[in-house]
Each structure stands twice: as structure tokens, then as C-alpha cells.
Motif scaffolding. Structure first.
Motif, PDB file in Angstrom:
ATOM      1  N   THR A 189       1.672   6.498  -6.958  1.00 48.91           N
ATOM      2  CA  THR A 189       0.594   7.431  -7.303  1.00 48.91           C
ATOM      3  C   THR A 189       1.054   8.877  -7.135  1.00 48.91           C
ATOM      4  O   THR A 189       0.809   9.721  -8.005  1.00 48.91           O
ATOM      5  N   ALA A 190       1.747   9.176  -6.044  1.00 46.54           N
ATOM      6  CA  ALA A 190       2.251  10.538  -5.815  1.00 46.54           C
ATOM      7  C   ALA A 190       3.242  10.936  -6.908  1.00 46.54           C
ATOM      8  O   ALA A 190       3.209  12.072  -7.404  1.00 46.54           O
ATOM      9  N   ARG A 209       1.013   4.076  -2.856  1.00 51.36           N
ATOM     10  CA  ARG A 209       0.868   5.503  -2.510  1.00 51.36           C
ATOM     11  C   ARG A 209       2.002   6.330  -3.112  1.00 51.36           C
ATOM     12  O   ARG A 209       1.789   7.410  -3.664  1.00 51.36           O
ATOM     13  N   ARG A 210       3.234   5.802  -3.017  1.00 48.09           N
ATOM     14  CA  ARG A 210       4.402   6.503  -3.556  1.00 48.09           C
ATOM     15  C   ARG A 210       4.336   6.594  -5.078  1.00 48.09           C
ATOM     16  O   ARG A 210       4.613   7.646  -5.663  1.00 48.09           O
ATOM     17  N   ARG A 227       0.836  -1.209   0.000  1.00 48.14           N
ATOM     18  CA  ARG A 227       0.000   0.000   0.000  1.00 48.14           C
ATOM     19  C   ARG A 227       0.871   1.259   0.000  1.00 48.14           C
ATOM     20  O   ARG A 227       0.567   2.230  -0.676  1.00 48.14           O
ATOM     21  N   GLU A 228       1.959   1.236   0.764  1.00 50.71           N
ATOM     22  CA  GLU A 228       2.865   2.392   0.795  1.00 50.71           C
ATOM     23  C   GLU A 228       3.537   2.577  -0.563  1.00 50.71           C
ATOM     24  O   GLU A 228       3.714   3.705  -1.029  1.00 50.71           O
TER      25      GLU A 228
END
Length: 100
Positions: free
Chosen positions: A56-57, A53-54, A49-50
Motif C-alpha cells: 500500500t505504501a 502495508r508495504r 499484514r506487514e
């Protein structure tokens, strides 16, 4: 397992052979797919998930920058320019506040 790398005890330390190393490497590889919408499909772990998230950012931050520019190192170039220009701009701003 192959035997190599003796420890201070004089006993051989077991080392994984090539097939065992491949299994270990496969276990460390993320096992998921990220959809265009940013949805995670596959093994759902906090680490994945992290990572999602990275990713996507990064995709959002790089909007408008071509893949070729990214591969050529434009982000590193931009960071270098900002690092050089920012102190000058901060000094100008401080001088303006002091004068005004």
C-alpha cells in the motif's frame, strides 16, 4: 526423502525430494488477496499484514509514475540523483546560514 550431503558425523543428511520441495515452497508463498481498497482477504498473519502495508505504501508513493517507468528503474534513478544532489544542496544551505 533422498539422502545426500553428509555432515561431519558421516551420517547422510535427509534432503527433501522434488514433491516435498514443492510443498515447502507453497507453504512459504503468501496466501492472500489484496483488494483495491487495501483490504486483506485470506490467511491473516502479522507477516501478511506487514506485506500489505508495504504494498500500500509503495502504491501511494508511486502515484503518478507509470508502470513502464517503474519497470525501467525510475525509482533507482531518482534515488541516485537525490544522493548526488542532496550534499550540494546541504552545502549551499550551510553556506547561506553561515553568511546570513
Amino acid at each position: 526423502m533422498n539422502q545426500s550431503n553428509e555432515l561431519n558425523t558421516g551420517q547422510p543428511t535427509p534432503q527433501p525430494d522434488a514433491s516435498e520441495q514443492a510443498v515447502l515452497a507453497a507453504k512459504q508463498t503468501p496466501e492472500f488477496i489484496l483488494s483495491h481498497e487495501g483490504e486483506l482477504h485470506g490467511v491473516d498473519t502479522p507477516e501478511h499484514r506487514e506485506l500489505v502495508r508495504r504494498i500500500t505504501a509503495c502504491v501511494h508513493a508511486c502515484d503518478g509514475i507509470s508502470t513502464a517507468e517503474l519497470e525501467a528503474g525510475i525509482i533507482a534513478d531518482m534515488r541516485k540523483v537525490i544522493a548526488e544532489v542532496l550534499p550540494v544542496l546541504q552545502a549551499q544551505q550551510a553556506a547561506q546560514k553561515k553568511a546570513g
